[in-house]
Design a protein around this motif. Structure first.
Motif, PDB file in Angstrom:
ATOM      1  N   ARG A 144       0.888  -1.176   0.000  1.00  0.00           N
ATOM      2  CA  ARG A 144       0.000   0.000   0.000  1.00  0.00           C
ATOM      3  C   ARG A 144       0.922   1.222   0.000  1.00  0.00           C
ATOM      4  N   THR A 145       0.579   2.230  -0.813  1.00  0.00           N
ATOM      5  CA  THR A 145       1.452   3.403  -0.950  1.00  0.00           C
ATOM      6  C   THR A 145       0.685   4.679  -0.656  1.00  0.00           C
ATOM      7  N   CYS A 146       1.366   5.632  -0.038  1.00  0.00           N
ATOM      8  CA  CYS A 146       0.734   6.926   0.216  1.00  0.00           C
ATOM      9  C   CYS A 146       0.876   7.800  -1.038  1.00  0.00           C
ATOM     10  N   PRO A 147      -0.252   8.251  -1.619  1.00  0.00           N
ATOM     11  CA  PRO A 147      -0.157   9.068  -2.837  1.00  0.00           C
ATOM     12  C   PRO A 147       0.393  10.465  -2.556  1.00  0.00           C
ATOM     13  N   THR A 148       0.427  10.874  -1.285  1.00  0.00           N
ATOM     14  CA  THR A 148       0.905  12.230  -0.963  1.00  0.00           C
ATOM     15  C   THR A 148       2.398  12.243  -0.677  1.00  0.00           C
ATOM     16  N   CYS A 149       2.870  11.405   0.270  1.00  0.00           N
ATOM     17  CA  CYS A 149       4.296  11.473   0.641  1.00  0.00           C
ATOM     18  C   CYS A 149       5.117  10.334   0.047  1.00  0.00           C
ATOM     19  N   PRO A 159       2.093  -2.909   8.527  1.00  0.00           N
ATOM     20  CA  PRO A 159       0.921  -2.085   8.202  1.00  0.00           C
ATOM     21  C   PRO A 159       0.986  -0.712   8.866  1.00  0.00           C
ATOM     22  N   PRO A 160       0.190   0.238   8.355  1.00  0.00           N
ATOM     23  CA  PRO A 160       0.092   1.539   9.028  1.00  0.00           C
ATOM     24  C   PRO A 160      -0.649   1.372  10.357  1.00  0.00           C
ATOM     25  N   ARG A 161      -0.570   2.389  11.233  1.00  0.00           N
ATOM     26  CA  ARG A 161      -1.241   2.290  12.543  1.00  0.00           C
ATOM     27  C   ARG A 161      -2.758   2.128  12.366  1.00  0.00           C
ATOM     28  N   THR A 162      -3.338   2.899  11.427  1.00  0.00           N
ATOM     29  CA  THR A 162      -4.764   2.750  11.112  1.00  0.00           C
ATOM     30  C   THR A 162      -4.870   2.169   9.712  1.00  0.00           C
ATOM     31  N   GLU A 163      -5.653   1.081   9.586  1.00  0.00           N
ATOM     32  CA  GLU A 163      -5.725   0.386   8.299  1.00  0.00           C
ATOM     33  C   GLU A 163      -6.076   1.352   7.150  1.00  0.00           C
ATOM     34  N   GLY A 164      -5.288   1.322   6.088  1.00  0.00           N
ATOM     35  CA  GLY A 164      -5.600   2.093   4.885  1.00  0.00           C
ATOM     36  C   GLY A 164      -5.276   3.578   4.956  1.00  0.00           C
ATOM     37  N   VAL A 165      -4.618   4.017   6.061  1.00  0.00           N
ATOM     38  CA  VAL A 165      -4.366   5.458   6.223  1.00  0.00           C
ATOM     39  C   VAL A 165      -2.885   5.695   6.508  1.00  0.00           C
ATOM     40  N   CYS A 166      -2.287   6.708   5.839  1.00  0.00           N
ATOM     41  CA  CYS A 166      -0.864   6.995   6.030  1.00  0.00           C
ATOM     42  C   CYS A 166      -0.596   7.535   7.434  1.00  0.00           C
ATOM     43  N   ASP A 167       0.418   6.965   8.113  1.00  0.00           N
ATOM     44  CA  ASP A 167       0.807   7.420   9.459  1.00  0.00           C
ATOM     45  C   ASP A 167       1.269   8.876   9.440  1.00  0.00           C
ATOM     46  N   VAL A 168       1.897   9.296   8.326  1.00  0.00           N
ATOM     47  CA  VAL A 168       2.559  10.606   8.293  1.00  0.00           C
ATOM     48  C   VAL A 168       1.563  11.732   8.028  1.00  0.00           C
ATOM     49  N   ASP A 169       0.722  11.567   7.006  1.00  0.00           N
ATOM     50  CA  ASP A 169      -0.134  12.707   6.623  1.00  0.00           C
ATOM     51  C   ASP A 169      -1.620  12.377   6.547  1.00  0.00           C
ATOM     52  N   GLY A 170      -2.009  11.152   6.934  1.00  0.00           N
ATOM     53  CA  GLY A 170      -3.441  10.833   6.995  1.00  0.00           C
ATOM     54  C   GLY A 170      -4.101  10.577   5.649  1.00  0.00           C
ATOM     55  N   SER A 171      -3.303  10.536   4.542  1.00  0.00           N
ATOM     56  CA  SER A 171      -3.909  10.268   3.223  1.00  0.00           C
ATOM     57  C   SER A 171      -4.406   8.828   3.144  1.00  0.00           C
ATOM     58  N   LEU A 173      -4.425   5.339   1.644  1.00  0.00           N
ATOM     59  CA  LEU A 173      -3.397   4.588   0.907  1.00  0.00           C
ATOM     60  C   LEU A 173      -3.982   3.959  -0.354  1.00  0.00           C
ATOM     61  N   VAL A 174      -3.128   3.783  -1.371  1.00  0.00           N
ATOM     62  CA  VAL A 174      -3.604   3.229  -2.648  1.00  0.00           C
ATOM     63  C   VAL A 174      -2.855   1.926  -2.983  1.00  0.00           C
ATOM     64  N   ILE A 175      -3.534   1.108  -3.812  1.00  0.00           N
ATOM     65  CA  ILE A 175      -2.927  -0.136  -4.321  1.00  0.00           C
ATOM     66  C   ILE A 175      -2.538   0.117  -5.770  1.00  0.00           C
ATOM     67  N   ARG A 176      -1.324  -0.265  -6.157  1.00  0.00           N
ATOM     68  CA  ARG A 176      -0.891  -0.021  -7.534  1.00  0.00           C
ATOM     69  C   ARG A 176      -1.647  -0.923  -8.503  1.00  0.00           C
ATOM     70  N   ASN A 177      -1.943  -0.350  -9.661  1.00  0.00           N
ATOM     71  CA  ASN A 177      -2.693  -1.043 -10.697  1.00  0.00           C
ATOM     72  C   ASN A 177      -2.021  -2.351 -11.155  1.00  0.00           C
ATOM     73  N   ASP A 178      -0.675  -2.392 -11.095  1.00  0.00           N
ATOM     74  CA  ASP A 178       0.028  -3.587 -11.595  1.00  0.00           C
ATOM     75  C   ASP A 178       0.382  -4.571 -10.474  1.00  0.00           C
ATOM     76  N   ASP A 179      -0.153  -4.357  -9.266  1.00  0.00           N
ATOM     77  CA  ASP A 179       0.105  -5.311  -8.174  1.00  0.00           C
ATOM     78  C   ASP A 179      -0.985  -6.380  -8.094  1.00  0.00           C
ATOM     79  N   ARG A 180      -1.403  -6.898  -9.243  1.00  0.00           N
ATOM     80  CA  ARG A 180      -2.334  -8.021  -9.298  1.00  0.00           C
ATOM     81  C   ARG A 180      -1.552  -9.252  -9.741  1.00  0.00           C
ATOM     82  N   GLU A 181      -1.986 -10.435  -9.242  1.00  0.00           N
ATOM     83  CA  GLU A 181      -1.138 -11.623  -9.418  1.00  0.00           C
ATOM     84  C   GLU A 181      -0.780 -11.893 -10.883  1.00  0.00           C
ATOM     85  N   GLU A 182      -1.752 -11.757 -11.799  1.00  0.00           N
ATOM     86  CA  GLU A 182      -1.449 -12.092 -13.203  1.00  0.00           C
ATOM     87  C   GLU A 182      -0.440 -11.096 -13.798  1.00  0.00           C
TER      88      GLU A 182
END
Ligand code: AP5
Length: 234
Positions: A144-149, A159-171, A173-182
């Motif tokens: 999972r990547t923070c689109p802001t920082c 994992p981040p402290r809160t699921e799906g949320v960046c620890d640093v700036d609260g954005s 988090l996103v999953i990259r389009n090419d991080d699918r198994e195929e």
């Protein structure tokens, strides 16, 4: 905050399969040496997001997990390397990825980047981060990547402290389009066919350092930074 800015690091190249930890380790080196991380994946994703002509050409190729054709990369990379912040060194993450790109980079550094009239010549140090297939799959499906920082997390491993949320700036988090198994399978196939020979090319030139990328992030950093202290610098 940069810790060691007293000397030039010079060019450093990070090699390794998708998910080896190139981006993670590049960010540690940026903090330590105050030099830029140049990720061709990030630069290409920015072009795709902005809908530039390069982005339009690269979009479908990247979504399939294949490599973008060599000649589309060169202007983008040379423009980035010519910026003033690269003079003390830089960390290349994801470039070169083919034998042709490695040859282009050697020529660029030798003829256009360093001022050889003063006898200055600084060859890249190349770090190969090794990780096996099952671990890669686990890492990439959990990334999972923070689109802001730009901070990189892993839903399973750190994992981040809160699921799906960046620890640093609260954005969010996103999953990259090419991080699918195929797509991951295709990216690995491209790596084996086209990028592994690049490591062999640098090994033959005596410029390759191999690091066990299955170790915890801090230990991998220690190994890389220790090697750079011994061998790096211009
Ligand atoms: P790019 O963005 O470069 O992707 P990649 O090389 O496939 O590498 P990744 O970013 O997936 O992995 P990484 O090694 O940086 O790992 P990370 O640190 O994130 O390229 C994408 C696409 O762009 C290519 O497929 C191609 O189409 C195109 N492209 C780019 N450059 C090109 C070029 N030169 N020529 C042609 N086409 C090009 O870590 C992954 C996960 O693992 C994270 O969740 C992280 O938290 C975790 N992790 C990291 N280290 C550890 C550890 N030691 N222990 C446990 N977990 C860890």
């Amino acid at each position: 905050m940069a810790e060691d800015t007293s000397r030039s690091l010079g060019p450093v190249i990070l090699l390794g399969p998708p998910g080896a930890g190139k981006g993670t380790q590049a960010k540690r080196m940026v903090e330590r040496y105050d030099v830029p991380q140049i990720s061709t994946g990030d630069l290409l994703r920015e072009h795709v997001k902005n809908g530039t002509s390069l982005g339009l050409l690269a979009k479908d190729v990247m979504a399939r997990g294949e490599l973008v054709p060599d000649e589309l990369l060169y202007d983008m990379v040379s423009e980035r390397l010519r910026r003033a912040d690269c003079q003390r060194g830089f960390v290349l993450d994801g470039f070169p990825r083919t034998a042709a790109q490695a040859g282009w980079l050697d020529a660029f550094l030798e003829n256009k980047f360093f001022d050889n009239s003063k006898g200055g010549k600084c060859l890249p140090i190349v770090v190969q981060i090794d990780v096996g297939y099952n671990e890669i799959l686990h890492r990439l499906t959990g990334r999972r990547t923070c689109p802001t920082c730009g901070r990189i997390y892993n839903a399973y491993l750190h994992p981040p402290r809160t699921e799906g949320v960046c620890d640093v700036d609260g954005s969010k988090l996103v999953i990259r389009n090419d991080d699918r198994e195929e797509v991951i399978r295709e990216r690995l196939r491209a790596y084996e066919a086209q990028t592994r020979p690049v490591a062999e090319y640098y090994e033959r030139k005596g410029r390759l350092i191999r690091v066990d990328g299955t170790l915890p992030v801090d230990q991998v950093s220690e190994l890389i930074l220790g090697d750079l202290e011994n061998r790096g610098g211009c």
